[in-house]
Design a protein around this motif. Structure first.
Motif, mmCIF file in Angstrom:
data_model
loop_
_atom_site.group_PDB
_atom_site.id
_atom_site.type_symbol
_atom_site.label_atom_id
_atom_site.label_comp_id
_atom_site.label_asym_id
_atom_site.label_seq_id
_atom_site.Cartn_x
_atom_site.Cartn_y
_atom_site.Cartn_z
ATOM 1 N N UNK A 182 -3.001 1.298 13.200
ATOM 2 C CA UNK A 182 -1.975 1.229 12.149
ATOM 3 C C UNK A 182 -1.113 2.490 12.193
ATOM 4 N N UNK A 183 -1.747 3.629 12.521
ATOM 5 C CA UNK A 183 -0.994 4.896 12.609
ATOM 6 C C UNK A 183 0.103 4.827 13.661
ATOM 7 N N UNK A 184 -0.159 4.047 14.709
ATOM 8 C CA UNK A 184 0.815 3.950 15.790
ATOM 9 C C UNK A 184 1.860 2.865 15.581
ATOM 10 N N UNK A 185 1.818 2.232 14.423
ATOM 11 C CA UNK A 185 2.773 1.152 14.147
ATOM 12 C C UNK A 185 4.094 1.771 13.692
ATOM 13 N N UNK A 186 5.167 1.615 14.467
ATOM 14 C CA UNK A 186 6.427 2.272 14.096
ATOM 15 C C UNK A 186 7.053 1.648 12.850
ATOM 16 N N UNK A 187 7.909 2.417 12.205
ATOM 17 C CA UNK A 187 8.660 1.892 11.070
ATOM 18 C C UNK A 187 9.461 0.664 11.513
ATOM 19 N N UNK A 188 9.437 -0.360 10.660
ATOM 20 C CA UNK A 188 10.187 -1.574 10.978
ATOM 21 C C UNK A 188 9.453 -2.537 11.881
ATOM 22 N N UNK A 189 8.155 -2.286 12.059
ATOM 23 C CA UNK A 189 7.359 -3.169 12.915
ATOM 24 C C UNK A 189 6.151 -3.703 12.155
ATOM 25 N N UNK A 190 5.666 -4.856 12.602
ATOM 26 C CA UNK A 190 4.534 -5.542 11.990
ATOM 27 C C UNK A 190 3.479 -5.805 13.056
ATOM 28 N N UNK A 234 0.878 -1.181 0.000
ATOM 29 C CA UNK A 234 0.000 0.000 0.000
ATOM 30 C C UNK A 234 0.911 1.226 0.000
ATOM 31 N N UNK A 235 0.962 1.902 -1.168
ATOM 32 C CA UNK A 235 1.900 3.009 -1.306
ATOM 33 C C UNK A 235 1.115 4.323 -1.258
ATOM 34 N N UNK A 236 1.400 5.174 -0.263
ATOM 35 C CA UNK A 236 0.610 6.408 -0.115
ATOM 36 C C UNK A 236 0.849 7.347 -1.306
ATOM 37 N N UNK A 237 -0.235 7.859 -1.876
ATOM 38 C CA UNK A 237 -0.109 8.763 -3.023
ATOM 39 C C UNK A 237 0.607 10.054 -2.606
ATOM 40 N N UNK A 264 3.579 8.062 4.853
ATOM 41 C CA UNK A 264 3.118 6.757 5.336
ATOM 42 C C UNK A 264 1.864 6.901 6.199
ATOM 43 N N UNK A 265 1.785 8.024 6.947
ATOM 44 C CA UNK A 265 0.626 8.213 7.836
ATOM 45 C C UNK A 265 -0.675 8.246 7.044
ATOM 46 N N UNK A 322 -1.349 -9.674 8.185
ATOM 47 C CA UNK A 322 -0.245 -8.993 8.853
ATOM 48 C C UNK A 322 -0.010 -7.686 8.109
ATOM 49 N N UNK A 323 0.233 -6.616 8.858
ATOM 50 C CA UNK A 323 0.554 -5.334 8.232
ATOM 51 C C UNK A 323 1.870 -4.838 8.821
ATOM 52 N N UNK A 324 2.771 -4.426 7.930
ATOM 53 C CA UNK A 324 4.084 -3.943 8.350
ATOM 54 C C UNK A 324 4.296 -2.526 7.848
ATOM 55 N N UNK A 325 4.940 -1.709 8.690
ATOM 56 C CA UNK A 325 5.357 -0.354 8.299
ATOM 57 C C UNK A 325 6.773 -0.452 7.760
ATOM 58 N N UNK A 326 6.915 -0.241 6.436
ATOM 59 C CA UNK A 326 8.239 -0.316 5.822
ATOM 60 C C UNK A 326 8.734 1.059 5.395
ATOM 61 N N UNK A 327 8.443 2.046 6.229
ATOM 62 C CA UNK A 327 9.031 3.365 6.018
ATOM 63 C C UNK A 327 8.235 4.231 5.065
ATOM 64 N N UNK A 328 8.287 3.899 3.766
ATOM 65 C CA UNK A 328 7.538 4.728 2.817
ATOM 66 C C UNK A 328 6.281 4.024 2.309
#
Lengths: 381, 119
Positions: free
Chosen positions: A87-95, A65-68, A72-73, A112-118
């Protein structure tokens, strides 16, 4: 055994390897998958708990899911429209574990949802992947590009020896914590690694370019502590760990609270939280969080040695009466060396220690309600 | 020894017949975790379900291959269902029966015919 040869089944990049390893292939969610290898389900299960098991889970859906907006928020806030999860509170590098909910309060899929920075990276069930992607495109396209990941396989390496085995290939993975995600380079090959899995063991899920999957699997399988493990053992491992199988233990007719998955709903999305509600089925789910659900998923221990399989009706008495619930997953737990099951029962009968009866082949056999899991997980928190 | 299409082996001994499942069947079923045996003394008809075997994957029935009476069951299997995988053609026999007619055995396959069937 020939049913898997039927036309129309999809094959993972590891298909040829499975055949070379002597796997018994079966149709699963539209894919031709290994249900067991030469060791057999029981030994594969025990091996995973004792050393390390390698699973092909490439049938699962990988989606970016790539934010337009590039932020990332914005992707996280959009995804929160579909899941009762922070999901907003999920830090980068965490799932984090999440659920797509329906307007009824039922569960459309677990993921599973992971925050991969961008961007966000989600992994969904094979049988639900097509529907999930449509669901996300319908509801998230204003904020995100919904990009199904093609050309990558997904492996899981699980068990107490998994960390050392994977670290021998991808240096540094052994310092990850449970539910960390990261990118690791092996030569020119990029691995997307999460320290997670679905067996109750420490371990990893590894997204690998399709043309490198057989090579990576081969390197891992060359280690004496790593064995290839099929879907049969994957099912008994997750059952012992008390984890839900979508389509059996959870579906559109079960709510997260009924399914005993309220832990997946963080405070910020509950009544009184800063972003309370705002997901499909919120009215019912928030009500059940406050008041309790009428029924609940529980662990069940059959008293004898006879396994109690999915769809076994449950009764409150040894004779007479209508069923009060039913088993949704059940079988033999090799590590606990006894039959185990999960199912739904009325809230009044959900306390650990409650005695019920499951009807197997026309006879009512006693079962005792118990807390889940049947075996404590060994995650590296 | 005779074999059924249901992958049972039948071994005549005097006026009794010992019944088990073949190595091929045990391999196909996978790891056996539960065996439910009939009671000795039960009269059975050919085709009647007399034994339930559960593997890690699923439950299967063993059918009475002949009309007759169950005279003895292998109670060791209740405690050690894994014997069915270890020694299906020997120690893991299921039951002994006294058939109404030993001649009924003649309709079943010999070993060569069974091996041809399973390919």
């Amino acid at each position: 055994m020939t049913e898997a040869a039927d036309a129309g089944l999809r094959r993972t990049p590891l298909h040829g390897l499975h055949l070379r390893l002597g796997a018994r292939m079966v149709p699963f969610a539209g894919w031709e998958m290994p249900v067991q290898y030469g060791l057999g389900v029981l030994k594969e299960h025990l091996h995973t708990r004792a050393a390390a098991g390698l699973f092909d889970v490439s049938h699962m859906g990988q989606v970016i899911l790539r934010p337009r907006s590039g932020r990332i928020a914005d992707a996280a806030a959009a995804l929160e429209r579909l899941v009762p999860v922070d999901v907003l509170g999920l830090p980068e590098g965490r799932q984090r574990y999440a659920l797509f909910t329906a307007d009824s309060g039922g569960i459309l899929d677990d993921l599973m949802v992971a925050n991969r920075g961008d961007h966000l990276f989600v992994v969904v069930n094979a049988a639900r992947a097509e529907a999930d992607i449509l669901h996300m495109r319908t509801h998230l396209s204003d904020a995100c590009e919904v990009e199904p990941v093609s050309g990558r396989a997904l492996l899981a390496l699980q068990g107490p020896a998994a960390a050392a085995a994977l670290a021998s290939v991808a240096h540094g993975v052994d310092t990850m914590r449970f539910m960390d995600v990261g990118v690791f380079h092996v030569g020119d090959c990029e691995l997307w690694v999460s320290r997670s899995g679905y067996t109750g063991e420490d371990g990893y899920e590894i997204s690998v370019p399709a043309d490198r999957a057989v090579g990576l699997a081969g390197v891992l399988l060359a280690r004496p502590e790593v064995e290839a493990i099929g879907l049969g053992a994957r099912d008994s491992l997750r059952l012992e760990a008390g984890l839900c199988l979508y389509g059996s233990d959870i579906d559109e007719t079960t709510t997260p609270v009924e399914a005993d998955l309220a832990w997946a709903i963080q405070k910020v999305r509950r009544a009184g939280g800063a972003r309370a509600g705002g997901f499909p089925g919120a009215a019912r789910i928030l009500h059940e969080l406050a008041e309790g659900a009428a029924r609940r998923r529980v662990g069940l221990l059959p008293e004898g040695r006879a396994p109690m399989r999915g769809d076994t009706p449950l009764y409150a008495a040894e004779a007479g009466g209508e069923p009060v619930g039913r088993v949704t997953s059940g079988g033999f737990g090799p590590s606990v060396d006894r039959p185990i099951a999960m199912g739904y029962v009325p809230a009044a009968l959900a306390a650990a220690g409650t005695r019920l009866w499951g009807e197997v082949r026309g006879r009512r056999l006693p079962v005792t309600v118990c807390d889940l899991p049947f075996r404590q997980p060994t995650y590296k928190r | 020894m005779k074999f059924t299409e249901e992958h049972e082996w039948l071994k005549p001994e005097g006026e009794l017949v010992t019944v088990g499942i073949t190595k091929h069947a045990a391999e196909q079923l996978g790891d056996i975790v539960f065996v439910e045996l009939p009671e000795a003394g039960r009269s059975v008809s050919k085709g009647e379900e007399v034994v339930v075997i559960e593997s890690v994957k699923a439950a299967s029935d063993i059918l009475a291959p002949l009309d007759g009476e169950i005279v003895e069951v292998n109670s060791a299997l209740a405690d050690s269902p894994g014997l069915v995988n270890e020694d299906p053609m020997g120690a893991a026999w299921f039951f002994r029966m006294r058939p109404a007619s030993m001649a009924d055995l003649d309709g079943y396959m010999d070993e060569a015919a069974y091996n041809a069937m399973i390919g």
